[in-house]
Design an enzyme around this catalytic site. Structure first.
Site, mmCIF file in Angstrom:
data_model
loop_
_atom_site.group_PDB
_atom_site.id
_atom_site.type_symbol
_atom_site.label_atom_id
_atom_site.label_comp_id
_atom_site.label_asym_id
_atom_site.label_seq_id
_atom_site.Cartn_x
_atom_site.Cartn_y
_atom_site.Cartn_z
ATOM 1 N N ARG A 116 0.847 -1.185 0.000
ATOM 2 C CA ARG A 116 0.000 0.000 0.000
ATOM 3 C C ARG A 116 0.883 1.236 0.000
ATOM 4 O O ARG A 116 1.944 1.259 0.606
ATOM 5 C CB ARG A 116 -0.887 0.030 1.245
ATOM 6 N N SER A 117 0.436 2.241 -0.726
ATOM 7 C CA SER A 117 1.025 3.571 -0.608
ATOM 8 C C SER A 117 -0.121 4.538 -0.373
ATOM 9 O O SER A 117 -1.254 4.278 -0.780
ATOM 10 C CB SER A 117 1.838 3.951 -1.851
ATOM 11 N N SER A 118 0.189 5.628 0.301
ATOM 12 C CA SER A 118 -0.867 6.568 0.670
ATOM 13 C C SER A 118 -1.386 7.372 -0.503
ATOM 14 O O SER A 118 -2.550 7.726 -0.551
ATOM 15 C CB SER A 118 -0.367 7.522 1.754
ATOM 16 N N THR A 119 -0.515 7.692 -1.455
ATOM 17 C CA THR A 119 -0.925 8.512 -2.583
ATOM 18 C C THR A 119 -0.312 7.996 -3.871
ATOM 19 O O THR A 119 0.657 7.246 -3.859
ATOM 20 C CB THR A 119 -0.471 9.983 -2.413
ATOM 21 N N GLN B 80 3.498 8.315 -4.631
ATOM 22 C CA GLN B 80 4.483 7.398 -4.056
ATOM 23 C C GLN B 80 4.613 6.126 -4.894
ATOM 24 O O GLN B 80 4.763 5.036 -4.365
ATOM 25 C CB GLN B 80 4.089 7.048 -2.616
#
Length: 186
Positions: A7-10, A13
């Site tokens: 997972r990445s927040s945005t 990334q």
């Protein structure tokens, strides 16, 4: 079976997101679930991964902060996995790897989960101080409200006979924003 979750927040990334996949594949994950979303948002792919895993599988993540938003959230996820007889492996846990198959791994997971939560809270606190300072110096205005920038368009569409739901759909804003703009103009 090794099941990966990344997972990445945005979407900014992307490099980190791709690096997680490389690391998970190198570890031997045969199925990888992934999403680009904030940990505070609904994480559909995490839910799918938790649903997918079976007894004796191992859910693998690169770092603890890619999995859980808080210690409570982490322990809830671990409880779901344990109920299914699935273990959790974190590849980079402060320079070491942790696996919840062992009691020591479980203890370390709980302790470092609390430290990660504390670190996030500390960062947010520093961020608030910085924002307050920038506001006091007149250098911070915050995010401009999206809907209010479309006030003229909302009023134009309403004048041409469009209904609030149609206006919202055409402009990509919520119906409540349309009603708010119209009531402020009245």
């Amino acid at each position: 079976m090794l099941i990966g979750y990344r997972r990445s927040s945005t979407s900014d990334q992307v490099a980190g997101y791709e690096a997680q996949e490389v690391q998970l594949r190198a570890t031997g994950c045969t199925r990888i679930f992934g999403e680009m979303t904030s940990s505070l948002a609904q994480r559909d792919q995490l839910d799918a991964a938790l649903e997918f895993v079976r007894e004796d599988d191992v859910l693998v993540v690169c770092k603890i902060d890619r999995l859980a938003r808080s210690t409570t959230d982490l322990l809830k996820i671990v409880a779901i996995l344990e109920a299914k007889r699935v273990s959790l492996r974190i590849l980079d846990f402060g320079g070491t790897e942790v696996d919840t198959k062992s009691p020591t791994g479980r203890m370390l997971l709980t302790m470092f989960g609390a430290v990660a939560e504390w670190e996030l809270a500390t960062m947010r606190s520093r961020q608030k101080v910085g924002v307050a300072k920038a506001k006091a110096e007149g250098r911070y205005r915050g995010r401009q409200p999206t809907a209010r920038r479309k006030t003229a368009q909302v009023q134009e569409l309403q004048a041409s006979g469009a209904r609030p739901g149609e206006i919202a759909a055409r402009l990509g804003i919520s119906r409540s924003s349309v009603y708010r703009i119209l009531s402020e103009a009245a």
